[in-house]
Design a protein around this motif. Structure first.
Motif, PDB file in Angstrom:
ATOM      1  N   PRO A  94      -4.420  16.400 -13.507  1.00 46.93           N
ATOM      2  CA  PRO A  94      -3.106  16.181 -12.902  1.00 46.93           C
ATOM      3  C   PRO A  94      -2.635  14.735 -12.978  1.00 46.93           C
ATOM      4  N   ALA A 118       3.951  25.725 -15.139  1.00 49.46           N
ATOM      5  CA  ALA A 118       3.463  25.652 -13.762  1.00 49.46           C
ATOM      6  C   ALA A 118       2.874  24.280 -13.463  1.00 49.46           C
ATOM      7  N   ALA A 119       2.175  23.692 -14.440  1.00 48.49           N
ATOM      8  CA  ALA A 119       1.597  22.362 -14.243  1.00 48.49           C
ATOM      9  C   ALA A 119       2.688  21.311 -14.053  1.00 48.49           C
ATOM     10  N   GLN A 138       4.052  21.584 -10.530  1.00 44.46           N
ATOM     11  CA  GLN A 138       3.115  20.971  -9.581  1.00 44.46           C
ATOM     12  C   GLN A 138       3.228  19.446  -9.620  1.00 44.46           C
ATOM     13  N   SER A 139       3.462  18.897 -10.807  1.00 39.45           N
ATOM     14  CA  SER A 139       3.657  17.451 -10.921  1.00 39.45           C
ATOM     15  C   SER A 139       4.922  17.023 -10.182  1.00 39.45           C
ATOM     16  N   GLU A 172       6.184  18.472  -7.566  1.00 38.09           N
ATOM     17  CA  GLU A 172       5.882  18.532  -6.129  1.00 38.09           C
ATOM     18  C   GLU A 172       5.159  17.274  -5.689  1.00 38.09           C
ATOM     19  N   ARG A 173       4.257  16.779  -6.506  1.00 34.99           N
ATOM     20  CA  ARG A 173       3.562  15.538  -6.156  1.00 34.99           C
ATOM     21  C   ARG A 173       4.522  14.347  -6.199  1.00 34.99           C
TER      22      ARG A 173
END
Length: 283
Positions: A237, A271-272, A275-276, A278-279
């Motif tokens: 990530p 999806a990855a 998620q990035s 969101e971070r």
């Protein structure tokens, strides 16, 4: 609303997310993505692997109807090693451009490759530099605008190698992050230096594959090599964030293309990226 988007960036997919011919594959991508990379990687000796005029007419209708943009990845089945190979490549690129102009691409991605230098220092002769520069100028001249030519970095050469083909010209860049990762490099400083001239970013992961060890009297354990153009499943990530977060911070206006060639790899990579985000948004 497209199915596969990410906040504040234009996300694209390749024309071969499905194992299908050009028209159904482009339709699938254009229905779901904001941009489509039309891959004309191999042209054949007589252009037999290009989309046909009938296919291109239908692709134009699909792109317009779906409200997607499109860029063309130019042929790679030639190189700049020799004057003869260079002339062959220019002819194939010209045909690809002429065939796809009705699609109104925003960019044309080009590999500037010298296969003879893959295993040694990329020291070009003065003659190689001259005929390559002349070929790039010729290619740019038959594009609608010279900055639509986006030169892509390849894993066989260090990032600084590409500066020589861009500096002092109107050409743009295609930054392939996966190629830098595969060569063991860090794309963050390259991204920071190149971003103002980047039209397209290629993002793809690396998948370790075990291959047989070279023959030896004592045998040997399998060797693990990295296969690129795979999903971001195996990418840490923090490595993804080091690429994505600067794009959001700086408002990158080009296309981020997930350069993978199967549906599962695209879905996992999408999806990855979410998620990035969101971070990033949570900081």
């Amino acid at each position: 609303m497209k199915k596969w988007t990410i906040p504040r960036l234009k996300l694209g997919g390749t024309s071969f997310l499905l194992p299908a011919k050009y028209v159904p594959a482009v339709r699938f991508a254009a229905e779901r993505c904001e941009d489509v990379a039309l891959l004309t990687l191999e042209s054949g000796e007589h252009g037999e692997y290009f989309p046909t005029p009938r296919e291109l007419k239908e692709i134009a209708r699909i792109i317009d109807g779906e409200g997607a943009s499109l860029h063309v990845h130019l042929p790679t089945d030639a190189d700049f090693d020799t004057p003869r190979n260079t002339r062959s490549l220019v002819a194939k690129v010209r045909e690809a451009v002429e065939r796809t102009e009705r699609l109104r691409p925003h960019s044309f991605v080009l590999h500037v490759d010298f296969p003879s230098l893959h295993e040694r220092a990329p020291d070009l002769t003065a003659e190689q530099r001259q005929w390559t520069a002349e070929a790039l100028a010729e290619i740019a001249a038959f594009l609608p605008a010279p900055d639509m030519l986006a030169v892509e970095n390849l894993e066989a050469f260090p990032p600084t190698f590409w500066d020589g083909w861009i500096d002092g010209t109107p050409y743009s860049r295609c930054l392939d992050v996966g190629h830098i990762w595969k060569a063991g490099g860090d794309p963050a400083p390259v991204l920071a230096a190149w971003l103002p001239r980047v039209r397209v970013i290629h993002l793809h992961g690396l998948e370790p594959r075990a291959v047989a060890a070279p023959p030896s009297p004592s045998g040997g354990a399998p060797v693990h090599r990295l296969r690129d153009h795979k999903s971001l499943r195996f990418t840490a990530p923090d490595r993804i964030d080091a690429v994505m977060h600067p794009l959001w911070r700086q408002g990158f206006g080009g296309v981020l293309n997930l350069e993978v060639f199967c549906l599962e790899d695209f879905i996992v990579s999408h999806a990855a990226l979410l998620q990035s985000w969101e971070r990033y948004a949570g900081d």
